[in-house]
Design a protein around this motif. Structure first.
Motif, PDB file in Angstrom:
ATOM      1  N   ARG A 393       0.874  -1.172  -0.156  1.00 20.83           N
ATOM      2  CA  ARG A 393      -0.042  -0.022   0.236  1.00 20.83           C
ATOM      3  C   ARG A 393       0.914   1.215   0.003  1.00 20.83           C
ATOM      4  O   ARG A 393       1.835   1.232   0.678  1.00 20.83           O
ATOM      5  CB  ARG A 393      -0.818  -0.005   1.406  1.00 20.83           C
ATOM      6  N   ASP A 394       0.315   2.295  -0.775  1.00 22.01           N
ATOM      7  CA  ASP A 394       0.838   3.555  -0.777  1.00 22.01           C
ATOM      8  C   ASP A 394       2.444   3.481  -0.997  1.00 22.01           C
ATOM      9  O   ASP A 394       3.577   3.861  -0.175  1.00 22.01           O
ATOM     10  CB  ASP A 394       0.703   4.371   0.565  1.00 22.01           C
ATOM     11  N   ASP A 405       3.461   8.239  -7.341  1.00 18.60           N
ATOM     12  CA  ASP A 405       2.731   7.597  -5.953  1.00 18.60           C
ATOM     13  C   ASP A 405       1.631   6.923  -6.443  1.00 18.60           C
ATOM     14  O   ASP A 405       0.764   7.315  -7.146  1.00 18.60           O
ATOM     15  CB  ASP A 405       2.369   8.802  -5.035  1.00 18.60           C
ATOM     16  N   SER A 407      -1.416   3.900  -4.805  1.00 24.50           N
ATOM     17  CA  SER A 407      -2.148   3.279  -3.423  1.00 24.50           C
ATOM     18  C   SER A 407      -2.011   1.880  -3.480  1.00 24.50           C
ATOM     19  O   SER A 407      -2.017   1.441  -2.369  1.00 24.50           O
ATOM     20  CB  SER A 407      -3.607   3.907  -3.663  1.00 24.50           C
ATOM     21  N   TYR A 408      -2.008   1.199  -4.879  1.00 19.19           N
ATOM     22  CA  TYR A 408      -1.959  -0.175  -4.811  1.00 19.19           C
ATOM     23  C   TYR A 408      -0.990  -0.629  -5.686  1.00 19.19           C
ATOM     24  O   TYR A 408      -1.124  -0.677  -6.826  1.00 19.19           O
ATOM     25  CB  TYR A 408      -3.482  -0.700  -5.143  1.00 19.19           C
ATOM     26  N   HIS A 419      -1.146  -1.594 -10.776  1.00 20.33           N
ATOM     27  CA  HIS A 419      -1.079  -0.533  -9.762  1.00 20.33           C
ATOM     28  C   HIS A 419      -2.101   0.626 -10.602  1.00 20.33           C
ATOM     29  O   HIS A 419      -2.678   0.447 -11.445  1.00 20.33           O
ATOM     30  CB  HIS A 419      -0.091   0.270  -9.375  1.00 20.33           C
ATOM     31  N   ASP A 420      -2.717   1.227  -9.302  1.00 21.87           N
ATOM     32  CA  ASP A 420      -3.762   2.423  -9.813  1.00 21.87           C
ATOM     33  C   ASP A 420      -3.162   3.457 -10.574  1.00 21.87           C
ATOM     34  O   ASP A 420      -1.972   3.651 -10.453  1.00 21.87           O
ATOM     35  CB  ASP A 420      -4.437   2.868  -8.546  1.00 21.87           C
ATOM     36  N   SER A 422      -3.976   7.440 -10.926  1.00 26.55           N
ATOM     37  CA  SER A 422      -4.723   8.234 -10.739  1.00 26.55           C
ATOM     38  C   SER A 422      -4.507   9.526 -11.765  1.00 26.55           C
ATOM     39  O   SER A 422      -5.569  10.231 -11.816  1.00 26.55           O
ATOM     40  CB  SER A 422      -4.653   8.947  -9.246  1.00 26.55           C
ATOM     41  N   ALA A 445      -8.501   3.023 -10.118  1.00 27.30           N
ATOM     42  CA  ALA A 445      -8.429   3.024  -8.666  1.00 27.30           C
ATOM     43  C   ALA A 445      -9.189   1.991  -8.184  1.00 27.30           C
ATOM     44  O   ALA A 445      -8.846   0.951  -7.095  1.00 27.30           O
ATOM     45  CB  ALA A 445      -8.424   4.264  -7.888  1.00 27.30           C
ATOM     46  N   GLN A 449      -8.112  -1.585  -6.415  1.00 29.25           N
ATOM     47  CA  GLN A 449      -8.244  -1.769  -4.864  1.00 29.25           C
ATOM     48  C   GLN A 449      -8.793  -3.246  -4.814  1.00 29.25           C
ATOM     49  O   GLN A 449      -8.595  -4.012  -3.768  1.00 29.25           O
ATOM     50  CB  GLN A 449      -9.142  -0.617  -4.447  1.00 29.25           C
TER      51      GLN A 449
END
Length: 545
Positions: A393-394, A405, A407-408, A419-420, A422, A445, A449
Motif C-alpha cells: 500500500r502507498d 505515487d 495506492s495499490y 497499480h492504480d 490516478s 483505482a 483496490q
C-alpha cells in the motif's frame, strides 16, 4: 567287691592288648601295601590310555610295547571321512628310559587307600620314538591334505538386495587342513599312543574369518535393511510416487562393514523428480475469457523443486528408517497440481484487448480495461506467466525520469506490476501505443483496490496477446486513420516518400481486422511502386570504357 574289681581290670587290660594288636596289624598291612606301591602303580591308574593298576615298570613297559606292535591311529575327518595311519610307517618303537619308573616313584604311596576311589590319568610322551621326517611325509601324503580334496572356507557375507531385503549368507567351513597344526597333533597322538584323533576337535581346519554371528556383519545387514526398508510416498496433488528399496538399494555403498548412501545417485533421483514435476519455465495453456486457448511460453511461474532441500530431506528420511508420506520440498509453489498449475485463482491480462479479468476460486471478481507499456517507446509489457511477488500500500514507483505515487502496488515481473493510475482519465483502447506506461499495467483505482484486497503473494498473473480481440471501435478508428494517411499521399513525387512510409508503418501496426477495413490499401501499394520507379530514374547509367 574287691574281687569283682580285679576281674574287671583284667578284662580291660586284655582289651587294650587286643586293640593294640589290631592296630599294629593294620599298621603293618598299611605300610606293607604302601611299600608294595613303591614299585607298582596305584589302583585306578591309566597311563596313556592303558590300565596299569598294580603293574610294575617292567609289566607296564611290556603293555606299551605290545600296544606299539601293529599300532594304528584312526584319523577322523569332516563329512564322516576317515584315514588310518600305521605306526610302522613312521618307524614307531618303544623308548622308555626312566619314563615309567619315574611315574611310579612320583606316586603318593601312603595315600593308596584313596586311589581305590578316584582314577588317576597319566600322560607320558617319552615312551615311544618315531621318525619325524617320515611323519611329515605321511601328513603330506594324506588324502585330506591333497589340494584337490580340500575346499577353502568361505566367509559369511551379506546377500545382494532381494524383494524382502538383505540376508546374511552363513559361512562355509570347507575342509582345508592346517598342515602344521595337524603335524603337531599327530606327533602328540603317536607319542601318547592315542587310537583316535579328530581333526575337528583339535582345530586342524582353517576357519572362516567372518561368521554369521559377526557383530560387524550383523550391523551391516541391519543398516542396509533399515535404509532400504523405508517406503517414501510422495503426495503430488492427486498423484503419488513411491520410492522404496527397489530403487534405493542401488544407492548403497559398502566399505567393509560400513554403509553410506551414494549422494550422487540421490541427486540424480532428485533431478528426475524435478524434470517430472517442475512446471516453471514450461509452456502454459490458458482457455481465455474470450473462448480461445492461448499458449504462454514466457515467465517464471510454476512448481520448482528445491533440489538441495529435497536431497537433504530424502537422506534424512532414509537414515531415520521409518516410512514417510509427504510432499516434495519446493523452492517455489504454484496454485494447483492439476492440468493447469495456476489453478482457478489468477489474473488474466490480454494486452491485445487492453482488458483484464481477475478470477478467485473460479469466480470473476474484477474485469477492467487498463493501459499497458508504451509501444512507441519500446516499453512493451512483457507477456508470460508470473507469480505475484508481493503487494504494498502507498508505494512510490521510481524510474530514471519519473516518480509516481500509487495506492495499490502489485509487482509480478521484476519491476513490472499492476497499480492504480490516478493521473489517467481513461483506460483501454489504443492509449498504450503512444501514451502507455513504462511497462506496468495501469488500472482504475477501484479495480486496483478490488484486486489488491483479494489477491495474495504467489497468485499467478497470466499475460498474453490474442489477435482478433481488439476493441472494434478502436480498430475502426485506427483503420480510418490509415485510410486518411493513404488518401493524403496525393500525386506521387519524390517528396511523397515520408507520407508513403508513414502510411505503410501505420498500416503494418494494424491488426488483421484493422487491415481488412483499409479499403484504399491498393492505393498505398501503387504509390510505393511509383515512388520506386521515380527513385530508379535517378540512378545514372554506367559509362562505357
Amino acid at each position: 567287691m574287691k574281687k569283682n574289681d580285679g576281674k574287671q581290670k583284667v578284662r580291660l587290660k586284655a582289651g587294650y592288648v587286643a586293640a593294640a594288636v589290631v592296630l599294629c596289624t593294620a599298621a603293618g598291612v598299611y605300610l606293607g601295601v604302601a611299600a608294595y606301591f613303591g614299585s607298582h602303580f596305584l589302583p585306578s591308574t591309566m597311563l596313556n590310555g592303558l590300565d596299569v593298576s598294580g603293574k610294575t615298570t617292567e609289566e607296564a613297559e611290556a603293555m606299551v610295547t605290545e600296544q606299539i606292535d601293529g599300532f594304528e591311529l584312526e584319523l577322523l575327518e569332516r563329512d564322516g571321512k576317515e584315514e588310518r595311519l600305521r605306526g610302522a610307517d613312521i618307524a614307531l618303537k618303544p623308548e622308555f628310559g626312566d619314563s615309567i619308573s619315574s611315574k611310579i616313584r612320583g606316586q603318593s604311596v601312603f595315600a593308596w587307600p584313596a586311589a581305590f576311589f578316584s582314577e588317576r590319568v597319566l600322560e607320558e610322551e617319552t615312551m615311544v620314538k618315531f621318525d619325524p621326517a617320515r611323519l611329515k611325509e605321511m601328513v603330506n601324503g594324506l588324502s585330506c591334505t591333497q589340494k584337490e580334496n580340500q575346499k577353502a572356507p568361505q566367509d559369511a557375507y551379506v546377500s545382494e538386495y532381494q524383494a524382502d531385503g538383505y540376508h546374511i549368507i552363513p559361512e562355509e567351513q570347507g575342509n582345508k587342513v592346517k598342515k602344521k597344526k595337524l603335524l603337531s597333533v599327530l606327533k602328540h597322538a603317536f607319542s601318547s599312543l592315542l587310537e583316535k584323533v579328530s581333526l575337528e576337535e583339535n582345530s586342524c581346519y582353517v576357519k572362516p574369518k567372518v561368521t554369521a554371528e559377526d557383530e560387524g556383519l550383523v550391523s551391516l545387514a541391519d543398516t542396509l535393511n533399515r535404509y532400504t526398508g523405508v517406503t517414501l510416498t510422495y503426495q503430488i496433488g492427486e498423484k503419488t510416487q513411491v520410492l522404496d528399496g527397489s530403487t534405493t538399494h542401488a544407492w548403497m555403498r559398502i566399505e567393509g562393514t560400513q554403509v553410506s548412501i551414494d549422494e550422487a545417485a540421490v541427486e540424480e533421483y532428485v533431478n528426475d523428480l524435478a524434470s517430472a514435476y517442475n512446471t516453471v519455465f514450461r509452456s502454459h495453456s490458458l482457455y481465455t475469457s474470450y473462448g480461445k486457448t492461448v499458449t504462454i511460453t514466457d515467465g517464471d511461474y510454476g512448481w520448482k523443486l528445491d533440489k538441495e532441500g529435497e536431497k537433504a530431506q530424502l537422506l534424512e528420511d532414509l537414515k531415520a528408517g521409518m516410512d514417510v508420506s509427504r510432499s516434495l520440498t519446493y523452492a517455489q509453489t504454484a496454485g494447483s497440481h492439476g492440468e493447469n498449475d495456476y489453478g482457478d485463482t489468477y489474473v488474466e491480462i490480454n494486452l491485445t484487448a487492453q482488458h483484464l479479468f481477475f478470477y478467485k476460486n473460479g469466480s470473476l471478481v474484477v474485469e477492467s480495461d487498463f493501459v499497458s507499456g508504451n509501444a512507441s517507446k519500446n516499453y512493451d509489457t512483457p507477456t508470460g506467466i508470473y507469480g505475484l511477488t508481493y503487494k504494498e500500500r502507498d508505494a512510490t514507483l521510481r524510474g530514471e525520469d519519473y516518480a509516481s505515487d500509487v495506492s495499490y502496488w502489485m509487482p509480478y515481473c521484476n519491476n513490472v506490476g499492476m497499480h492504480d493510475a490516478s493521473w489517467r482519465s481513461s483506460f483501454g483502447g489504443n492509449i498504450y501505443k503512444t501514451s502507455g506506461s513504462h511497462g506496468c499495467i495501469n488500472l482504475p483505482a477501484s479495480a486496483a483496490q478490488k484486486i489488491f484486497e483479494n489477491i495474495e503473494q504467489g497468485d499467478p498473473v497470466l499475460v498474453y496477446k490474442l489477435p482478433g480481440t481488439e476493441n472494434p471501435a478502436v480498430v475502426a478508428q485506427e483503420a480510418a486513420q490509415v485510410v486518411n494517411l493513404i488518401n493524403g499521399i496525393g500525386e506521387v513525387t519524390l517528396e511523397s516518400e515520408p507520407a508513403i512510409a508513414a502510411a505503410r508503418n501505420q498500416y503494418n501496426m494494424l491488426s488483421e481486422a484493422g487491415q481488412a477495413q483499409v479499403q484504399n490499401y491498393e492505393v498505398l501499394v501503387a504509390a510505393e511502386a511509383q515512388l520506386a520507379a521515380l527513385k530508379a530514374q535517378l540512378v545514372p547509367e554506367p559509362q562505357g570504357a
